[in-house]
Scaffold this active site. Structure first.
Site, PDB file in Angstrom:
ATOM      1  N   GLU A 152       0.833  -1.210   0.000  1.00 19.25           N
ATOM      2  CA  GLU A 152       0.000   0.000   0.000  1.00 19.25           C
ATOM      3  C   GLU A 152       0.864   1.256   0.000  1.00 19.25           C
ATOM      4  OE1 GLU A 152      -2.775  -0.338  -1.121  1.00 19.25           O
ATOM      5  OE2 GLU A 152      -4.265  -0.084   0.447  1.00 19.25           O
ATOM      6  N   THR A 205      -4.776   7.320  -5.519  1.00 19.76           N
ATOM      7  CA  THR A 205      -4.889   7.521  -4.070  1.00 19.76           C
ATOM      8  C   THR A 205      -3.907   8.594  -3.593  1.00 19.76           C
ATOM      9  OG1 THR A 205      -5.640   5.262  -3.737  1.00 19.76           O
ATOM     10  CG2 THR A 205      -4.694   6.356  -1.825  1.00 19.76           C
TER      11      THR A 205
HETATM   12  N1  HSE Z   1      -7.923   5.256   3.434  1.00 17.28           N
HETATM   13  C1  HSE Z   1      -7.344   5.352   2.135  1.00 17.28           C
HETATM   14  C2  HSE Z   1      -7.648   6.720   1.582  1.00 17.28           C
HETATM   15  C3  HSE Z   1      -7.954   4.306   1.264  1.00 17.28           C
HETATM   16  O1  HSE Z   1      -8.820   7.079   1.597  1.00 17.28           O
HETATM   17  O2  HSE Z   1      -6.746   7.411   1.146  1.00 17.28           O
HETATM   18  C4  HSE Z   1      -7.420   4.291  -0.139  1.00 17.28           C
HETATM   19  O3  HSE Z   1      -6.346   3.420  -0.244  1.00 17.28           O
END
Ligand code: HSE
Length: 330
Positions: A152, A205
Site C-alpha cells: 500500500e 490515491t
Molecule cells: N484510506 C485510504 C484513503 C484508502 O482514503 O486514502 C485508499 O487506499
C-alpha cells in the site's frame, strides 16, 4: 521500516516461523477480494471485504530465492518486483521469513487500478496470504497485515491498512491503532448489502490524499469520531437506524467528491431509494451505498445506472454482500 512492522507477533508464531524449512505445497491459486475503505466515518481505519469481485493470483515455489513476477494479465503493471505492489509486499514477508527458496507469481487483475475498491490492496493481501498458505500458515492472518501495508505504501505513499485488513481478514475491520498496529474484526450483520458504482475514470490515491487538509478543526473531529463510535456500536447491535445516522464523512468527502462526476446526485438518489448511507469508496472514484437487504441494494444500483448513463462516462455497478473470508484459496 515503520514502528508497527513487527507488532502483534506472538511467541507461537515466532516458533512456527523458525520451523518453516519444508514446502507444504508447490503451487496455489488464490482469489484476492476487492474492498471498500473508509466507509464514510472511518477515514483510514474502517473497511469491509466485498464478495465475488476480485483478482486471481497463482503463486508457485521456486528454487531461486526471492520473488519473480512472471505474468500479469488485465492491467499494465510493472513486472519488476521492486516496482510492483505484490512484489514489495511479498518481499517484505520473505525478508522476515528468511527462506532458502523463493516464489514465482502470476497476477490476473480484474480490479482496475485507481478504482477505489482496493486494487493495490488485493495484490498486496493476496501475495502475503498466498505465500503463507504455501508454507502451511506460519503466521496468523493478522500478522500478515503489516507486510501487505508495504505494498500500500508503494501504491499511495501512505502506510494505511483499511483496505488490506478486510482483504486479509474478511468482514468489517477497524484499525484501532497504527503504532503499534492493532486491527479488530467487527461483527458483520447478515442483511448488509453494498452497491458499488465504478465510473471509468482513474483517481490516484496519492493525489486524493494530497488534496486533504493536514489538520482538521476540533468540531470536525468530534463529529467524525462520534459517528465512527456510533457506527461500530450499530454493527454490533445490528441497529440499522444508528448505522445510517453515522454514515457521514466530514473529513475527506467534502474535498474528494469534486473528483467524482455526479457524486452528489448519486448520493441523493441512493438515500431517496432507501440506502442506509452513501459515500466515496476508498479514495474514489467508486461510490458505495450501504443498504439493508438485497432488493434495496439492487434498486439503488438501477437508479445509479440511470444517472451515470446520462454522463457518457463508462461505468460498472456491483451489488455485493460483505464477505467474511478475505483472500481465499480456489
Ligand atoms: N484510506 C485510504 C484513503 C484508502 O482514503 O486514502 C485508499 O487506499
Amino acid at each position: 521500516m515503520p514502528e508497527f512492522f513487527n507488532s502483534e507477533f506472538n511467541s507461537e508464531s515466532q516458533l512456527l516461523r523458525h520451523s518453516v524449512t519444508q514446502k507444504k505445497m508447490n503451487q496455489i491459486k488464490i482469489f484476492c477480494p476487492a474492498t471498500v475503505a473508509n466507509l464514510s466515518c472511518g477515514f483510514d481505519v474502517l473497511g469491509l471485504c466485498l464478495e465475488g469481485i476480485g483478482d486471481e493470483m497463482i503463486i508457485r515455489k521456486s528454487e531461486q530465492k526471492g520473488l519473480r513476477i512472471t505474468k500479469i494479465t488485465g492491467a499494465d503493471l510493472p513486472l519488476e518486483t521492486e516496482k510492483n505492489v505484490a512484489g514489495v509486499a511479498g518481499m517484505a514477508l520473505l525478508n522476515h521469513l528468511d527462506l532458502e527458496f523463493g516464489f514465482e507469481i502470476e497476477i490476473h487483475k480484474n480490479i482496475k487500478a485507481g478504482s477505489g475498491i482496493g486494487s493495490s490492496s488485493a495484490s498486496a493481501a493476496g501475495i502475503v496470504v498466498g505465500i503463507n498458505e504455501i508454507l502451511g500458515n506460519p503466521l496468523s492472518r493478522k500478522e500478515l497485515i503489516s507486510f501487505a501495508m508495504v505494498g500500500e505504501f508503494l501504491a499511495s505513499g501512505s502506510y494505511h491498512a483499511d483496505n488490506v485488513a478486510p482483504a486479509i481478514l474478511g468482514g468489517f475491520t477497524l484499525v484501532r491503532g497504527y503504532d503499534p498496529l492493532e486491527v479488530i474484526k467487527i461483527n458483520s450483520p447478515k442483511d448488509i448489502y453494498l452497491t458499488i458504482i465504478h465510473p471509468h475514470i482513474e483517481v490516484k490515491t496519492s493525489e486524493a490524499r494530497t488534496i486533504l487538509p493536514k489538520e482538521i478543526p476540533l468540531k470536525t473531529a468530534i463529529t467524525q469520531w462520534g459517528n465512527l463510535g456510533g457506527f461500530i456500536s450499530g454493527l454490533y447491535t445490528e441497529d440499522y437506524g444508528l448505522m445510517s445516522r453515522c454514515l457521514q464523512d466530514v473529513v475527506a468527502e467534502p474535498y474528494r467528491k469534486n473528483l467524482i462526476p455526479e457524486f452528489d446526485t448519486i448520493k441523493i438518489i441512493a438515500l431517496e431509494n432507501g440506502a442506509l448511507g452513501c459515500g466515496i469508496s476508498g479514495s474514489g472514484p467508486s461510490i458505495f451505498a450501504m443498504s439493508k437487504g438485497k432488493d434495496t441494494a439492487e434498486n439503488v444500483g438501477n437508479q445509479m445506472k440511470q444517472i451515470y448513463t446520462k454522463t457518457g462516462i463508462g461505468f460498472d455497478v456491483y451489488v455485493s454482500k460483505v464477505c467474511d473470508m478475505g483472500v481465499k484459496v480456489v
